[in-house]
Write an enzyme that holds these catalytic residues in place. Structure first.
Site, mmCIF file in Angstrom:
data_model
loop_
_atom_site.group_PDB
_atom_site.id
_atom_site.type_symbol
_atom_site.label_atom_id
_atom_site.label_comp_id
_atom_site.label_asym_id
_atom_site.label_seq_id
_atom_site.Cartn_x
_atom_site.Cartn_y
_atom_site.Cartn_z
ATOM 1 N N HIS A 130 0.840 -1.205 0.000
ATOM 2 C CA HIS A 130 0.000 0.000 0.000
ATOM 3 C C HIS A 130 0.874 1.253 0.000
ATOM 4 C CE1 HIS A 130 -3.347 2.663 1.419
ATOM 5 N NE2 HIS A 130 -2.348 3.263 2.044
ATOM 6 N N GLU A 131 1.910 1.262 0.822
ATOM 7 C CA GLU A 131 2.784 2.435 0.883
ATOM 8 C C GLU A 131 3.558 2.610 -0.418
ATOM 9 O OE1 GLU A 131 2.282 4.475 3.126
ATOM 10 O OE2 GLU A 131 1.096 3.166 4.395
ATOM 11 N N HIS A 134 1.452 4.361 -2.924
ATOM 12 C CA HIS A 134 1.472 5.820 -2.782
ATOM 13 C C HIS A 134 2.681 6.406 -3.508
ATOM 14 C CE1 HIS A 134 -1.933 6.599 -0.280
ATOM 15 N NE2 HIS A 134 -1.517 5.860 0.731
ATOM 16 N N GLU A 202 -6.549 6.997 -0.759
ATOM 17 C CA GLU A 202 -6.403 5.764 0.005
ATOM 18 C C GLU A 202 -7.018 4.575 -0.726
ATOM 19 O OE1 GLU A 202 -4.596 5.199 2.595
ATOM 20 O OE2 GLU A 202 -4.000 7.294 2.750
#
EC number: 3.4.24.-
Length: 320
Positions: A130-131, A134, A202
């Protein structure tokens, strides 16, 4: 598109800074605020990531002192086609993580010691994917600059009384009322900016993160555990730096804070449901799934970095 979004963000933050300066000191205050904002924009572009990492006293780790955690990030970065980011750990019992950096070539990911203790390797892989999403989506520049400028704007609003509270100050066109407006509007506006950039970002990172790690349920399970941990375990550094809350995978602020009336994150249950639907609907994985180290074991300790419990006892478990 991200460059346009970042430029609009910088323009809005600069205008907000000038507005607060005008309320406090009239035209002179507005011009001073413009100079300060321009300097902060330049400074935050090059240094805001270091400031955020420093605020959480994060320590960089590598394959020598955190071999399996580092390997998970390395494999995920390879799956995503990204340069290897710098990998950090910060000492906090609250499970959480964030990413920072002005571009993929100058990026960093950070996880808490509590995250490695509470999550399985598969779940950690989901979080770090997930990071990395980003970073790949180039959200980190916007996130980090917003954290820096929102904190500065909130601080300026909080100290407006001391800068412009003199009722006889002729430079203040609205007098004491203007100061009160600055004290209320500035932190609220900064908070609303954080909300505006967080919601769709998100969901997008969740979806891309699931593709990077190869299994949406890893991230879904991790989100549930992190949300429960964040609700009961405080993050003292985040409480001192609430402007950075939108950078984390789950809002790190305690439920007692008024800031939670304006949540920087979408509802966790909705995010989990979207990931579960993604898994049930047959995910189109564009990259090979990452193989988490020791998949049947839970993390019981942190790497031997001097953080948490790892500095005094020989490390045990998947992160040794």
């Amino acid at each position: 598109m991200n460059l346009v979004r970042t430029a609009m963000l910088l323009a809005f933050m600069t205008a907000l800074f000038m507005f607060v300066g005008f309320l406090i000191g009239g035209r002179a205050g507005m011009m001073i605020a413009f100079v300060i904002a321009a300097g902060m924009n330049f400074f935050s572009y090059w240094n805001s990531d270091r400031m955020v990492l420093s605020a959480y006293r994060a320590q960089q780790v590598d394959e020598r002192n955190a071999p399996e955690f580092f390997a998970i990030v390395r494999d995920l970065a390879r799956n995503a086609g990204l340069p290897m980011p710098k990998v950090y750990l910060y000492d906090s019992p609250q499970p959480n993580a964030f990413a920072t950096g002005r571009n993929p070539e100058n990026a960093a990911v950070a996880a808490s010691t509590g995250l490695l203790q509470a999550l399985s390797p598969e779940e950690v892989a989901g979080v770090m994917a997930h990071e990395l999403a980003h970073i790949q989506n180039r959200d980190t520049l916007t996130m980090t600059i917003t954290a820096t400028l929102a904190g500065a704007i909130s601080m300026l609003g909080n100290f407006a009384f001391f800068f412009g509270g003199n009722r006889e100050n002729n430079n203040n066109p609205l007098g004491f009322v203007g100061v009160l407006v600055a004290m209320i509007v500035a932190p609220l506006a900064a908070m609303l900016v954080q909300m505006a950039i967080s919601r769709t970002r998100e969901y997008s990172a969740d979806r891309r993160g699931a593709e990077i790690c190869g299994n949406p349920l890893w991230l879904a399970s991790a989100l549930g555990k992190i949300a429960r941990g964040a609700a009961h375990v405080p993050n003292e550094d985040a409480e001192r730096n609430p402007a950075t809350a939108h950078m984390f995978i789950i809002n790190p602020l305690s439920g007692e804070r008024m800031d939670n009336l304006f949540s920087t994150h979408p509802n966790t249950e909705n995010r989990i449901a979207a990931l579960q639907d993604m898994a049930q609907g047959g995910m189109n994985v564009s990259t090979p799934p990452v193989r988490a180290a020791n998949p049947s074991r839970k993390s019981r300790s942190v790497p031997d970095t001097g953080l948490g419990r790892g500095g005094s006892q020989p490390p045990k478990g998947p992160w040794s």
